[in-house]
Design a protein around this motif. Sequence first.
Motif, PDB file in Angstrom:
ATOM      1  N   PHE A 293       0.845  -1.195   0.000  1.00  0.00           N
ATOM      2  CA  PHE A 293       0.000   0.000   0.000  1.00  0.00           C
ATOM      3  C   PHE A 293       0.880   1.244   0.000  1.00  0.00           C
ATOM      4  CE2 PHE A 293      -4.008   1.972   2.200  1.00  0.00           C
ATOM      5  CZ  PHE A 293      -4.096   2.893   1.164  1.00  0.00           C
ATOM      6  N   GLY A 294       1.909   1.241   0.865  1.00  0.00           N
ATOM      7  CA  GLY A 294       2.821   2.377   0.935  1.00  0.00           C
ATOM      8  C   GLY A 294       3.569   2.602  -0.362  1.00  0.00           C
ATOM      9  N   LEU A 295       3.995   1.497  -0.993  1.00  0.00           N
ATOM     10  CA  LEU A 295       4.715   1.611  -2.265  1.00  0.00           C
ATOM     11  C   LEU A 295       3.776   2.083  -3.370  1.00  0.00           C
ATOM     12  CD1 LEU A 295       7.669   1.003  -3.034  1.00  0.00           C
ATOM     13  CD2 LEU A 295       6.902  -1.210  -3.882  1.00  0.00           C
ATOM     14  N   GLY A 296       2.569   1.516  -3.402  1.00  0.00           N
ATOM     15  CA  GLY A 296       1.606   1.861  -4.446  1.00  0.00           C
ATOM     16  C   GLY A 296       1.154   3.303  -4.390  1.00  0.00           C
ATOM     17  N   GLN A 297       0.886   3.801  -3.173  1.00  0.00           N
ATOM     18  CA  GLN A 297       0.439   5.196  -3.076  1.00  0.00           C
ATOM     19  C   GLN A 297       1.546   6.154  -3.495  1.00  0.00           C
ATOM     20  OE1 GLN A 297       1.475   7.714  -0.759  1.00  0.00           O
ATOM     21  NE2 GLN A 297       2.998   6.443   0.288  1.00  0.00           N
ATOM     22  N   TYR A 298       2.802   5.769  -3.275  1.00  0.00           N
ATOM     23  CA  TYR A 298       3.901   6.644  -3.693  1.00  0.00           C
ATOM     24  C   TYR A 298       4.045   6.639  -5.212  1.00  0.00           C
ATOM     25  CZ  TYR A 298       8.262   9.219  -3.342  1.00  0.00           C
ATOM     26  OH  TYR A 298       9.232  10.182  -3.453  1.00  0.00           O
ATOM     27  N   PHE A 299       3.810   5.489  -5.843  1.00  0.00           N
ATOM     28  CA  PHE A 299       3.812   5.438  -7.303  1.00  0.00           C
ATOM     29  C   PHE A 299       2.735   6.366  -7.866  1.00  0.00           C
ATOM     30  CE2 PHE A 299       5.605   0.828  -7.548  1.00  0.00           C
ATOM     31  CZ  PHE A 299       6.859   1.319  -7.224  1.00  0.00           C
ATOM     32  N   CYS A 300       1.543   6.342  -7.248  1.00  0.00           N
ATOM     33  CA  CYS A 300       0.455   7.234  -7.694  1.00  0.00           C
ATOM     34  C   CYS A 300       0.864   8.695  -7.547  1.00  0.00           C
ATOM     35  CB  CYS A 300      -0.814   6.973  -6.880  1.00  0.00           C
ATOM     36  SG  CYS A 300      -1.597   5.380  -7.187  1.00  0.00           S
ATOM     37  N   LEU A 301       1.516   9.006  -6.435  1.00  0.00           N
ATOM     38  CA  LEU A 301       1.948  10.379  -6.176  1.00  0.00           C
ATOM     39  C   LEU A 301       2.956  10.841  -7.212  1.00  0.00           C
ATOM     40  CD1 LEU A 301       1.635  12.668  -4.012  1.00  0.00           C
ATOM     41  CD2 LEU A 301       3.654  11.706  -2.911  1.00  0.00           C
ATOM     42  N   ARG A 302       3.947  10.014  -7.491  1.00  0.00           N
ATOM     43  CA  ARG A 302       4.976  10.388  -8.451  1.00  0.00           C
ATOM     44  C   ARG A 302       4.392  10.506  -9.858  1.00  0.00           C
ATOM     45  NH1 ARG A 302       7.174  13.047  -7.705  1.00  0.00           N
ATOM     46  NH2 ARG A 302       8.814  12.737  -9.228  1.00  0.00           N
ATOM     47  N   PHE A 303       3.494   9.588 -10.216  1.00  0.00           N
ATOM     48  CA  PHE A 303       2.855   9.658 -11.533  1.00  0.00           C
ATOM     49  C   PHE A 303       2.067  10.954 -11.676  1.00  0.00           C
ATOM     50  CE2 PHE A 303      -0.831   8.874 -14.292  1.00  0.00           C
ATOM     51  CZ  PHE A 303      -0.187   8.518 -15.466  1.00  0.00           C
ATOM     52  N   SER A 304       1.335  11.327 -10.642  1.00  0.00           N
ATOM     53  CA  SER A 304       0.550  12.559 -10.658  1.00  0.00           C
ATOM     54  C   SER A 304       1.436  13.777 -10.887  1.00  0.00           C
ATOM     55  CB  SER A 304      -0.210  12.696  -9.334  1.00  0.00           C
ATOM     56  OG  SER A 304      -0.792  13.979  -9.201  1.00  0.00           O
ATOM     57  N   GLU A 305       2.563  13.817 -10.193  1.00  0.00           N
ATOM     58  CA  GLU A 305       3.447  14.981 -10.301  1.00  0.00           C
ATOM     59  C   GLU A 305       4.172  15.023 -11.648  1.00  0.00           C
ATOM     60  OE1 GLU A 305       5.751  14.391  -6.796  1.00  0.00           O
ATOM     61  OE2 GLU A 305       4.293  15.371  -5.484  1.00  0.00           O
ATOM     62  N   CYS A 306       4.357  13.868 -12.273  1.00  0.00           N
ATOM     63  CA  CYS A 306       4.951  13.844 -13.613  1.00  0.00           C
ATOM     64  C   CYS A 306       3.959  14.314 -14.672  1.00  0.00           C
ATOM     65  CB  CYS A 306       5.432  12.433 -13.960  1.00  0.00           C
ATOM     66  SG  CYS A 306       6.912  11.900 -13.089  1.00  0.00           S
TER      67      CYS A 306
END
Length: 360
Positions: A293-306
């Motif tokens: 969950f922690g890894l997945g939410q960070y992927f979502c965050l980074r994708f959003s900022e890109c």
Amino acid sequence: MSYNASMTPFDNGTTIPTYIKPFDDSVTILSGTVIFLFLAIGVFLNTLTIVVIRSTPKLRNVFMFFIMSLCVSDLMSALISPLFWYRRTLGFDVWLPPNFFCKLFWSVDLMTTFSTSMHILDFAILRYLSIQHPSTFQRISERRAKLWIFLTWVIAFLCGFVPLWIFTGAVPGEQRDRNSGEKNEKWPACTLLLETLDDYMKYSMSSYIVLILLPMIVVAIVSVLICRSVHYHAKSSLVNDDKATKKRLRKERQAVLQLVLIVVSFIFGYLPFVTYEIWSAFGSAHVVVDYWFGLGQYFCLRFSECMNPVFYNISSSKMRRNTKRYLNNMCKFCGCADKSGSRAASETSSFEVGATNLGV
């Protein structure tokens, strides 16, 4: 929360649990590939957007100042992302760098999160004023806009950077004790300090609600109001069928598209973040679920900022033209543009449109 565990026997007949990491080498490689890919994309796109706005006088308006500041926030978040990867993989049990870098990651990460949330709220309010109350919007000078942005960063620093610098830490080189029985025994080595955990939980509940969830709600409401206003103007344009009305309506629709894309990206990246932070702080059912969950939410965050810089260009013809012109000039400087490309860039640059109230 607990790891998958086996029982290790001792000579005296007693056993203790042997904890196994909730990931293996393949996860380290996969997560590193994803995060460093997002790092490269985020740094390139956000830096490109900042440079294009700063180097193009016709793009320097109130809206573009906020977009440029938002790009700075996303750029900072991208630059510290390797620390997240190290914390979740190679440094999971033993944090080798100085404690400064652990605190730096947490502090900058939350500061940029709050900064992004407030920037998007500011941006939505500005869009609403420019469409519904243009006379009020006209009174927002560049000086006032820059002061507004400065105060946004001050709030993000005081409410995000400073508290997390106090609440987090790691003991460099010390093996994480996975049998301590403490609440944070299963977390990465660089994590919340146990002695500040109760204070952090109180702080996180109030700060996340005020600085992330509340802006989400307000932005959603403002977006609906903007869409209603543009719909009303579209109906009016059927009566006043003149070029000025059509041009304004086209600009308003572009503004709505830009806002909607940014808001969707914001919710996609930050709603999982808030959910995970609260869920993890209050305890989770299984450490493997918590880890992914922690890894997945960070992927979502980074994708959003890109994606934010991409959305700026998709929704703004003026931004697209100037970005293409800048890239063509860079290619020409590097000797990789042909004559037709140079001629196309020249023709594009001659088709510049002056800044408007909508800043599209």
